[in-house]
Design a protein around this motif. Structure first.
Motif, mmCIF file in Angstrom:
data_model
loop_
_atom_site.group_PDB
_atom_site.id
_atom_site.type_symbol
_atom_site.label_atom_id
_atom_site.label_comp_id
_atom_site.label_asym_id
_atom_site.label_seq_id
_atom_site.Cartn_x
_atom_site.Cartn_y
_atom_site.Cartn_z
ATOM 1 N N TRP A 5 29.278 19.760 -10.831
ATOM 2 C CA TRP A 5 29.136 18.430 -11.418
ATOM 3 C C TRP A 5 28.510 17.466 -10.423
ATOM 4 N N GLN A 6 28.936 17.496 -9.153
ATOM 5 C CA GLN A 6 28.389 16.607 -8.128
ATOM 6 C C GLN A 6 26.904 16.861 -7.918
ATOM 7 N N ILE A 7 26.518 18.118 -7.840
ATOM 8 C CA ILE A 7 25.104 18.463 -7.655
ATOM 9 C C ILE A 7 24.285 18.011 -8.862
ATOM 10 N N ALA A 8 24.793 18.255 -10.053
ATOM 11 C CA ALA A 8 24.086 17.836 -11.268
ATOM 12 C C ALA A 8 23.907 16.324 -11.289
ATOM 13 N N GLN A 9 24.932 15.586 -10.880
ATOM 14 C CA GLN A 9 24.844 14.119 -10.842
ATOM 15 C C GLN A 9 23.771 13.673 -9.854
ATOM 16 N N LEU A 15 24.855 18.855 -16.929
ATOM 17 C CA LEU A 15 25.610 20.071 -16.682
ATOM 18 C C LEU A 15 25.963 20.656 -18.044
ATOM 19 N N VAL A 16 25.455 21.843 -18.324
ATOM 20 C CA VAL A 16 25.664 22.471 -19.621
ATOM 21 C C VAL A 16 26.601 23.665 -19.437
ATOM 22 N N MET A 17 27.791 23.538 -20.000
ATOM 23 C CA MET A 17 28.755 24.620 -19.966
ATOM 24 C C MET A 17 28.594 25.425 -21.250
ATOM 25 N N GLY A 57 32.351 15.004 -18.662
ATOM 26 C CA GLY A 57 30.952 14.821 -18.315
ATOM 27 C C GLY A 57 30.088 16.053 -18.520
ATOM 28 N N PHE A 58 30.576 17.056 -19.191
ATOM 29 C CA PHE A 58 29.823 18.267 -19.475
ATOM 30 C C PHE A 58 29.232 18.201 -20.875
ATOM 31 N N GLN A 59 28.085 18.805 -21.029
ATOM 32 C CA GLN A 59 27.607 19.121 -22.357
ATOM 33 C C GLN A 59 28.132 20.529 -22.619
ATOM 34 N N VAL A 60 28.833 20.732 -23.710
ATOM 35 C CA VAL A 60 29.438 22.021 -24.010
ATOM 36 C C VAL A 60 28.737 22.638 -25.209
ATOM 37 N N ARG A 61 28.331 23.893 -25.054
ATOM 38 C CA ARG A 61 27.690 24.626 -26.141
ATOM 39 C C ARG A 61 28.465 25.919 -26.361
ATOM 40 N N GLY A 96 19.616 25.786 -21.137
ATOM 41 C CA GLY A 96 19.662 25.348 -19.750
ATOM 42 C C GLY A 96 21.070 25.401 -19.193
ATOM 43 N N GLY A 97 21.803 26.437 -19.543
ATOM 44 C CA GLY A 97 23.196 26.569 -19.124
ATOM 45 C C GLY A 97 23.366 26.499 -17.619
ATOM 46 N N SER A 98 24.402 25.801 -17.192
ATOM 47 C CA SER A 98 24.743 25.676 -15.775
ATOM 48 C C SER A 98 25.910 26.594 -15.418
ATOM 49 N N ILE A 99 26.764 26.837 -16.379
ATOM 50 C CA ILE A 99 27.958 27.672 -16.216
ATOM 51 C C ILE A 99 28.119 28.461 -17.518
ATOM 52 N N PHE A 100 28.502 29.733 -17.404
ATOM 53 C CA PHE A 100 28.718 30.573 -18.583
ATOM 54 C C PHE A 100 30.126 31.141 -18.504
ATOM 55 N N ILE A 101 30.929 30.862 -19.532
ATOM 56 C CA ILE A 101 32.304 31.362 -19.583
ATOM 57 C C ILE A 101 32.456 32.164 -20.871
#
Length: 170
Positions: A5-9, A15-17, A57-61, A96-101
């Motif tokens: 999150w800090q890097i994205a800011q 930040l797309v989760m 603060g995440f965009q969640v998809r 443009g996912g930043s994290i994949f769970i």
């Protein structure tokens, strides 16, 4: 999530989760004696995660928002499973996912009972994500505490972002 999150800011990028409720459609995953299917539990958990994250603060998809798979063959085979997984991976790239769970449900007894997190041994950020999630699950689950596990999975080989598989426990 904090470091990402800090890097994205700093870079002013969203930040797309990407949350992947595993299985779906023809692929029910594991099932309980009462007929409960893993695919339904995975989807319910993913939807709850999506509800809880907007204020972070995440965009969640979600890779799926209903009971479906990405195959068109009508029969769930290994080939169809690979196609389905490729569509989920493609969605993460497209968004443009930043994290994949990826959410799943495992089962076990005794020491094998409870949530487990798998991560790519090739991706240090995946390890950090896995550790953070595992720590939280260890605190809330009434099961033996576990450590994240490094594994080689097709999913990890085809994503260049931090990715984990969360086995939530049955």
């Amino acid at each position: 999530y904090g470091q990402a999150w800090q890097i994205a800011q700093q870079l002013r990028v969203p930040l797309v989760m990407v949350i992947d409720p595993g299985h779906g459609g023809m692929d029910g995953g594991a099932s309980a004696r009462d007929g409960t299917q893993e695919k339904d539990i995975n989807l319910a958990i993913a939807k709850e995660m999506k509800k809880l994250t907007p204020d972070q603060g995440f965009q969640v998809r979600l890779t799926r928002e209903k009971d479906m798979d990405f195959t068109s063959q009508g029969v769930y085979s290994k080939r169809a499973e690979r196609y389905d997984l490729n569509q989920r991976i493609a969605a993460a790239h497209r968004w443009g996912g930043s994290i994949f769970i990826s959410i799943h449900v495992n089962s076990g007894v005794g020491r094998n009972k409870g949530p487990e997190i798998y991560y790519s041994p090739q991706n240090k950020a995946s390890l950090r994500l896995a550790e953070a999630i595992q720590q939280q699950l260890n605190e809330v689950a009434a099961t033996p505490a576990k450590e994240p596990k490094a594994e080689e999975f097709y999913l990890f080989d085809h994503l260049n972002i931090p990715a984990v598989i969360v086995e939530t426990g049955w």
